[in-house]
Write a protein that holds these residues in place. Structure first.
Motif, PDB file in Angstrom:
ATOM      1  N   LYS A  65      21.246 -37.282  60.133  1.00  0.00           N
ATOM      2  CA  LYS A  65      20.798 -37.705  61.457  1.00  0.00           C
ATOM      3  C   LYS A  65      20.971 -39.203  61.655  1.00  0.00           C
ATOM      4  O   LYS A  65      21.340 -39.664  62.744  1.00  0.00           O
ATOM      5  CB  LYS A  65      19.334 -37.309  61.666  1.00  0.00           C
ATOM      6  CG  LYS A  65      19.114 -35.818  61.846  1.00  0.00           C
ATOM      7  CD  LYS A  65      17.635 -35.494  62.020  1.00  0.00           C
ATOM      8  CE  LYS A  65      17.418 -33.994  62.182  1.00  0.00           C
ATOM      9  NZ  LYS A  65      15.977 -33.662  62.302  1.00  0.00           N
ATOM     10  N   ARG A  66      20.724 -39.981  60.602  1.00  0.00           N
ATOM     11  CA  ARG A  66      20.857 -41.427  60.760  1.00  0.00           C
ATOM     12  C   ARG A  66      22.332 -41.821  60.895  1.00  0.00           C
ATOM     13  O   ARG A  66      22.660 -42.726  61.657  1.00  0.00           O
ATOM     14  CB  ARG A  66      20.197 -42.165  59.605  1.00  0.00           C
ATOM     15  CG  ARG A  66      19.789 -43.582  59.986  1.00  0.00           C
ATOM     16  CD  ARG A  66      18.873 -44.218  58.988  1.00  0.00           C
ATOM     17  NE  ARG A  66      17.618 -43.497  58.820  1.00  0.00           N
ATOM     18  CZ  ARG A  66      16.647 -43.881  57.986  1.00  0.00           C
ATOM     19  NH1 ARG A  66      16.808 -44.980  57.265  1.00  0.00           N
ATOM     20  NH2 ARG A  66      15.548 -43.174  57.882  1.00  0.00           N
ATOM     21  N   HIS A  67      23.210 -41.142  60.166  1.00  0.00           N
ATOM     22  CA  HIS A  67      24.628 -41.434  60.330  1.00  0.00           C
ATOM     23  C   HIS A  67      25.089 -41.079  61.741  1.00  0.00           C
ATOM     24  O   HIS A  67      25.826 -41.855  62.383  1.00  0.00           O
ATOM     25  CB  HIS A  67      25.451 -40.656  59.306  1.00  0.00           C
ATOM     26  CG  HIS A  67      26.928 -40.726  59.552  1.00  0.00           C
ATOM     27  ND1 HIS A  67      27.626 -41.908  59.585  1.00  0.00           N
ATOM     28  CD2 HIS A  67      27.848 -39.742  59.803  1.00  0.00           C
ATOM     29  CE1 HIS A  67      28.912 -41.669  59.824  1.00  0.00           C
ATOM     30  NE2 HIS A  67      29.057 -40.370  59.978  1.00  0.00           N
ATOM     31  N   ALA A  68      24.654 -39.931  62.251  1.00  0.00           N
ATOM     32  CA  ALA A  68      25.032 -39.530  63.603  1.00  0.00           C
ATOM     33  C   ALA A  68      24.488 -40.523  64.629  1.00  0.00           C
ATOM     34  O   ALA A  68      25.183 -40.903  65.582  1.00  0.00           O
ATOM     35  CB  ALA A  68      24.517 -38.124  63.905  1.00  0.00           C
ATOM     36  N   ARG A  69      23.255 -40.985  64.426  1.00  0.00           N
ATOM     37  CA  ARG A  69      22.657 -41.947  65.357  1.00  0.00           C
ATOM     38  C   ARG A  69      23.426 -43.269  65.334  1.00  0.00           C
ATOM     39  O   ARG A  69      23.767 -43.833  66.379  1.00  0.00           O
ATOM     40  CB  ARG A  69      21.195 -42.188  64.983  1.00  0.00           C
ATOM     41  CG  ARG A  69      20.494 -43.201  65.891  1.00  0.00           C
ATOM     42  CD  ARG A  69      19.160 -43.594  65.289  1.00  0.00           C
ATOM     43  NE  ARG A  69      18.231 -42.487  65.214  1.00  0.00           N
ATOM     44  CZ  ARG A  69      17.386 -42.156  66.201  1.00  0.00           C
ATOM     45  NH1 ARG A  69      17.370 -42.873  67.316  1.00  0.00           N
ATOM     46  NH2 ARG A  69      16.564 -41.144  66.051  1.00  0.00           N
ATOM     47  N   PHE A  70      23.698 -43.778  64.129  1.00  0.00           N
ATOM     48  CA  PHE A  70      24.371 -45.072  64.017  1.00  0.00           C
ATOM     49  C   PHE A  70      25.818 -45.001  64.496  1.00  0.00           C
ATOM     50  O   PHE A  70      26.384 -46.009  64.931  1.00  0.00           O
ATOM     51  CB  PHE A  70      24.314 -45.570  62.578  1.00  0.00           C
ATOM     52  CG  PHE A  70      22.941 -45.970  62.122  1.00  0.00           C
ATOM     53  CD1 PHE A  70      21.902 -46.100  63.037  1.00  0.00           C
ATOM     54  CD2 PHE A  70      22.673 -46.214  60.787  1.00  0.00           C
ATOM     55  CE1 PHE A  70      20.626 -46.463  62.626  1.00  0.00           C
ATOM     56  CE2 PHE A  70      21.411 -46.595  60.368  1.00  0.00           C
ATOM     57  CZ  PHE A  70      20.378 -46.714  61.286  1.00  0.00           C
ATOM     58  N   SER A  71      26.443 -43.819  64.406  1.00  0.00           N
ATOM     59  CA  SER A  71      27.806 -43.667  64.913  1.00  0.00           C
ATOM     60  C   SER A  71      27.823 -43.670  66.431  1.00  0.00           C
ATOM     61  O   SER A  71      28.739 -44.234  67.054  1.00  0.00           O
ATOM     62  CB  SER A  71      28.417 -42.356  64.392  1.00  0.00           C
ATOM     63  OG  SER A  71      28.524 -42.353  62.979  1.00  0.00           O
ATOM     64  N   ARG A  72      26.797 -43.052  67.039  1.00  0.00           N
ATOM     65  CA  ARG A  72      26.768 -42.939  68.496  1.00  0.00           C
ATOM     66  C   ARG A  72      26.259 -44.201  69.173  1.00  0.00           C
ATOM     67  O   ARG A  72      26.731 -44.546  70.264  1.00  0.00           O
ATOM     68  CB  ARG A  72      25.891 -41.749  68.912  1.00  0.00           C
ATOM     69  CG  ARG A  72      26.479 -40.391  68.538  1.00  0.00           C
ATOM     70  CD  ARG A  72      25.683 -39.250  69.148  1.00  0.00           C
ATOM     71  NE  ARG A  72      26.312 -37.967  68.908  1.00  0.00           N
ATOM     72  CZ  ARG A  72      25.941 -37.122  67.957  1.00  0.00           C
ATOM     73  NH1 ARG A  72      24.939 -37.445  67.135  1.00  0.00           N
ATOM     74  NH2 ARG A  72      26.558 -35.980  67.796  1.00  0.00           N
ATOM     75  N   ASP A  73      25.283 -44.884  68.585  1.00  0.00           N
ATOM     76  CA  ASP A  73      24.701 -46.048  69.265  1.00  0.00           C
ATOM     77  C   ASP A  73      25.434 -47.357  68.957  1.00  0.00           C
ATOM     78  O   ASP A  73      25.034 -48.421  69.430  1.00  0.00           O
ATOM     79  CB  ASP A  73      23.215 -46.195  68.940  1.00  0.00           C
ATOM     80  CG  ASP A  73      22.939 -46.522  67.466  1.00  0.00           C
ATOM     81  OD1 ASP A  73      23.881 -46.857  66.727  1.00  0.00           O
ATOM     82  OD2 ASP A  73      21.767 -46.422  67.055  1.00  0.00           O
ATOM     83  N   GLY A  74      26.501 -47.286  68.169  1.00  0.00           N
ATOM     84  CA  GLY A  74      27.307 -48.475  67.906  1.00  0.00           C
ATOM     85  C   GLY A  74      26.812 -49.351  66.774  1.00  0.00           C
ATOM     86  O   GLY A  74      27.319 -50.466  66.602  1.00  0.00           O
ATOM     87  N   THR A  75      25.856 -48.871  65.969  1.00  0.00           N
ATOM     88  CA  THR A  75      25.341 -49.687  64.869  1.00  0.00           C
ATOM     89  C   THR A  75      26.434 -50.012  63.860  1.00  0.00           C
ATOM     90  O   THR A  75      26.565 -51.168  63.421  1.00  0.00           O
ATOM     91  CB  THR A  75      24.183 -48.963  64.162  1.00  0.00           C
ATOM     92  OG1 THR A  75      23.094 -48.810  65.085  1.00  0.00           O
ATOM     93  CG2 THR A  75      23.709 -49.738  62.951  1.00  0.00           C
ATOM     94  N   TRP A  76      27.228 -49.007  63.490  1.00  0.00           N
ATOM     95  CA  TRP A  76      28.297 -49.280  62.522  1.00  0.00           C
ATOM     96  C   TRP A  76      29.282 -50.297  63.087  1.00  0.00           C
ATOM     97  O   TRP A  76      29.766 -51.176  62.356  1.00  0.00           O
ATOM     98  CB  TRP A  76      29.033 -47.995  62.161  1.00  0.00           C
ATOM     99  CG  TRP A  76      28.254 -46.950  61.437  1.00  0.00           C
ATOM    100  CD1 TRP A  76      28.309 -45.600  61.645  1.00  0.00           C
ATOM    101  CD2 TRP A  76      27.313 -47.133  60.359  1.00  0.00           C
ATOM    102  NE1 TRP A  76      27.471 -44.938  60.784  1.00  0.00           N
ATOM    103  CE2 TRP A  76      26.851 -45.849  59.982  1.00  0.00           C
ATOM    104  CE3 TRP A  76      26.807 -48.249  59.695  1.00  0.00           C
ATOM    105  CZ2 TRP A  76      25.919 -45.654  58.955  1.00  0.00           C
ATOM    106  CZ3 TRP A  76      25.877 -48.061  58.684  1.00  0.00           C
ATOM    107  CH2 TRP A  76      25.445 -46.778  58.319  1.00  0.00           C
TER     108      TRP A  76
END
Length: 298
Positions: A65-76
């Motif tokens: 879930k955290r990877h999916a969140r960071f991929s979608r919100d531009g964190t990476w």
């Protein structure tokens, strides 16, 4: 070092201040960022199913879930941009860049969503959710493409995902448009490289005109049919474009960059259903390579 260890203490110290403390919409603060990030790295490095994640990384649902969140919100992307800015400030970026793509097989687990095949890519859905989910059907089966723009030493600077059967030339201006390296001090982000190297697939008049208008040198050989057409027109065909074969040898860095990228088995074969999470993993791999570059002695 155990097989579960992914990041060194020095590498983690570089990205720890860049990790968000909580979700953009509020809620409970994030905890155990390092364990989660290393779990994501381990998953894509080994290509194992999420449910087989070692217990040392915590619940696999949290890691996913955290990877999916960071991929979608531009964190990476934000972390990647911050590391590029630091590398540029230290003079570790060679602005003679190269562009290319690599095609990877999409596993059957990645092809379970309804998709609009042959969907055209645009500036918005490249980073969010393409209608075809970045999966296309070609003679070899279902496949996906990773497009990269790398610096003169092979460091990924722009990472985008498209369908496997899509052509490379339309992605050329999009890759250049997404090139933005912030500055640590005042000033606008740098968006213009000194030179662009690419293979014959990118030898279009529109691409050369774009580079010329922006004052960017071009290291792109001509296609054989373009050479014949120009010579057939004689004087009306104009002069051949300037091409330095010695400088062109530097283009191999993008091929080596893909070799480093595909050392992660979860990128060499796509298991992700969504293009945004697959691209997020490719950006995370670029972050790891940036950390390695910053850790090298100047």
């Amino acid at each position: 070092m155990s097989r579960d260890a992914v990041l060194s203490d020095a590498e983690w110290e570089l990205i720890a201040p860049l990790m968000p403390s909580m979700a953009a919409g509020g809620g409970r603060p994030f905890a155990d960022h390092r364990r989660v990030v290393e779990g994501i790295d381990w998953h894509y490095r080994t290509g194992s199913p999420w449910r087989d994640l070692p217990a040392s990384f915590g619940p696999w649902q949290t890691v996913w879930k955290r990877h999916a969140r960071f991929s979608r919100d531009g964190t990476w992307d934000k972390i990647h941009a911050a590391l590029l800015a630091q590398a540029d400030a230290e003079g570790r970026i060679d602005w003679a860049v190269s562009v290319d793509s690599t095609i990877n097989r999409a596993h059957q687990h990645a092809a379970t969503l309804t998709r609009i095949t042959g969907a055209r890519l645009n500036h918005t859905n490249l980073l969010i959710k393409p209608p075809d989910h970045g999966i296309g059907r070609s003679r070899g089966g279902l496949s996906t493409k990773i497009h990269q723009l790398v610096d003169g030493n092979g460091l990924p600077m722009v990472v985008l995902v498209g369908a496997g059967q899509s052509n490379d030339p339309p992605m050329f201006p999009v890759l250049l448009e997404h090139l933005r390296v912030p500055r640590l001090g005042p000033g606008r982000p740098r968006t213009r490289p000194d030179r662009v190297r690419a293979d014959k697939a990118y030898s279009a008049r529109a691409h050369r005109s774009l580079l010329r208008a922006r004052g960017i040198g071009a290291g792109i050989p001509e296609l054989s049919d373009q050479v014949r057409h120009r010579k057939r027109r004689r004087a009306a065909g104009g002069r051949p474009p300037v091409f330095d074969p010695v400088d062109y040898r530097g283009r191999n860095v993008v091929e080596r960059a893909f070799a480093h990228l595909e050392q992660w088995r979860g990128l060499a074969t796509r298991y992700d259903k969504y293009a945004v999470t697959y691209r997020g993993a490719a950006v995370l791999r670029a972050i790891n390579l940036c950390l390695r570059r910053l850790g090298d002695a100047p």
